[in-house]
Design a protein around this motif. Sequence first.
Motif, PDB file in Angstrom:
ATOM      1  N   GLY A 179      47.744  39.910  38.626  1.00 29.30           N
ATOM      2  CA  GLY A 179      47.197  41.265  38.624  1.00 29.30           C
ATOM      3  C   GLY A 179      45.719  41.287  38.283  1.00 29.30           C
ATOM      4  N   ARG A 180      45.313  40.498  37.298  1.00 29.73           N
ATOM      5  CA  ARG A 180      43.896  40.450  36.914  1.00 29.73           C
ATOM      6  C   ARG A 180      43.042  39.888  38.040  1.00 29.73           C
ATOM      7  N   MET A 222      42.765  42.525  40.786  1.00 26.63           N
ATOM      8  CA  MET A 222      41.817  43.597  40.473  1.00 26.63           C
ATOM      9  C   MET A 222      40.387  43.155  40.786  1.00 26.63           C
ATOM     10  N   LEU A 223      40.055  41.915  40.441  1.00 28.37           N
ATOM     11  CA  LEU A 223      38.727  41.384  40.782  1.00 28.37           C
ATOM     12  C   LEU A 223      38.571  41.244  42.293  1.00 28.37           C
ATOM     13  N   ALA A 224      39.623  40.827  42.977  1.00 27.44           N
ATOM     14  CA  ALA A 224      39.553  40.631  44.429  1.00 27.44           C
ATOM     15  C   ALA A 224      39.325  41.951  45.160  1.00 27.44           C
ATOM     16  N   VAL A 225      40.038  42.996  44.775  1.00 29.75           N
ATOM     17  CA  VAL A 225      39.846  44.302  45.420  1.00 29.75           C
ATOM     18  C   VAL A 225      38.430  44.802  45.173  1.00 29.75           C
ATOM     19  N   THR A 226      37.960  44.654  43.942  1.00 30.74           N
ATOM     20  CA  THR A 226      36.596  45.085  43.619  1.00 30.74           C
ATOM     21  C   THR A 226      35.583  44.318  44.458  1.00 30.74           C
ATOM     22  N   GLY A 227      35.731  43.007  44.553  1.00 32.33           N
ATOM     23  CA  GLY A 227      34.809  42.198  45.350  1.00 32.33           C
ATOM     24  C   GLY A 227      34.879  42.524  46.824  1.00 32.33           C
ATOM     25  N   TYR A 228      36.068  42.727  47.335  1.00 29.26           N
ATOM     26  CA  TYR A 228      36.233  43.049  48.757  1.00 29.26           C
ATOM     27  C   TYR A 228      35.528  44.371  49.077  1.00 29.26           C
ATOM     28  N   ASN A 232      50.428  48.078  35.444  1.00 32.92           N
ATOM     29  CA  ASN A 232      50.517  48.926  36.638  1.00 32.92           C
ATOM     30  C   ASN A 232      49.285  48.777  37.525  1.00 32.92           C
ATOM     31  N   ASN A 233      48.096  48.719  36.927  1.00 33.85           N
ATOM     32  CA  ASN A 233      46.883  48.529  37.730  1.00 33.85           C
ATOM     33  C   ASN A 233      46.904  47.180  38.443  1.00 33.85           C
ATOM     34  N   GLN A 272      47.495  44.091  43.418  1.00 37.03           N
ATOM     35  CA  GLN A 272      48.136  43.060  44.237  1.00 37.03           C
ATOM     36  C   GLN A 272      48.531  43.631  45.596  1.00 37.03           C
ATOM     37  N   MET A 273      49.062  44.835  45.598  1.00 39.40           N
ATOM     38  CA  MET A 273      49.410  45.477  46.871  1.00 39.40           C
ATOM     39  C   MET A 273      48.142  45.852  47.645  1.00 39.40           C
ATOM     40  N   GLY A 274      47.099  46.254  46.911  1.00 37.69           N
ATOM     41  CA  GLY A 274      45.849  46.647  47.551  1.00 37.69           C
ATOM     42  C   GLY A 274      45.163  45.504  48.270  1.00 37.69           C
TER      43      GLY A 274
END
Length: 186
Positions: A56-57, A60-66, A157-158, A163-165
Motif C-alpha cells: 500500500g505504501r 501510494m508513492l506510485a500513484v503520486t509519481g504517475y 484503506n488508502n 493498489q487498485m489505483g
Amino acid sequence: AAFAPAQTGARSTALNADFSKELGVQMPLGYFGGGFLKDADQERFDRLREVELKHGRISMLAVTGYLTTAAGIRFPGAEDIPDGFAAWGALAKTQDGCNVLLQMAFFFGLAEIINRPAEWADVTPEFPGDYRNGALDFGWDNQTDEWKMRKRAIELNNGRAAQMGILGLMVHEKLGNVDSLLPPHF
C-alpha cells in the motif's frame, strides 16, 4: 454404509484464530481473507498485514509519481522523458538515464534494508509495519490508542485504494486510453 466415506479426524496445528475483529475489517469490504487466512495463525496474519501495508505504501508513492509525471512535471534535464511505461525505455537509451535507473535500484535496495524491524536497535515494533525503530516518532507515542487505530485504519484503506489505483492506471495505459481517464489539464 459400504460406500460412505471413512470418518477421519483431520488435524490442524493452526490456532484457527478469528481475524474478523482485526484492524482493516471495515467498509466497504468487511472481512475478506481471500483464502490466505484459512487455518492461519497470528504470525501468518501479521506477516500478510505487513506485506499489505508495504504494498500500500509503495502504491501510494506510485500513484503520486504517475500522476505527477502525467501532469508534465519533470526534474530539470528530464523534460524529454515520457511518462508511464515509456519512461523505462527512454531512460535506458542514454548514459544519464542508465545512471538514473542505477540510482533508483540502489534506493529501492536501501529502502528495503532500512524499512524493516531492526533487531540491532533493541526496539520491538508496536504493530506489523511499524518501522520507526526507535528513531522516527513525530509524536506518535503521545497519541491515544483510539487516534492510533484510526490513523492505521486510514493508512490501510488508502493503501488498498492506491493498489487498485495504480493497477487501473497501468491497465488503462496498456489499453491506450489512460488519457481519457485523467483530467484535461494533464
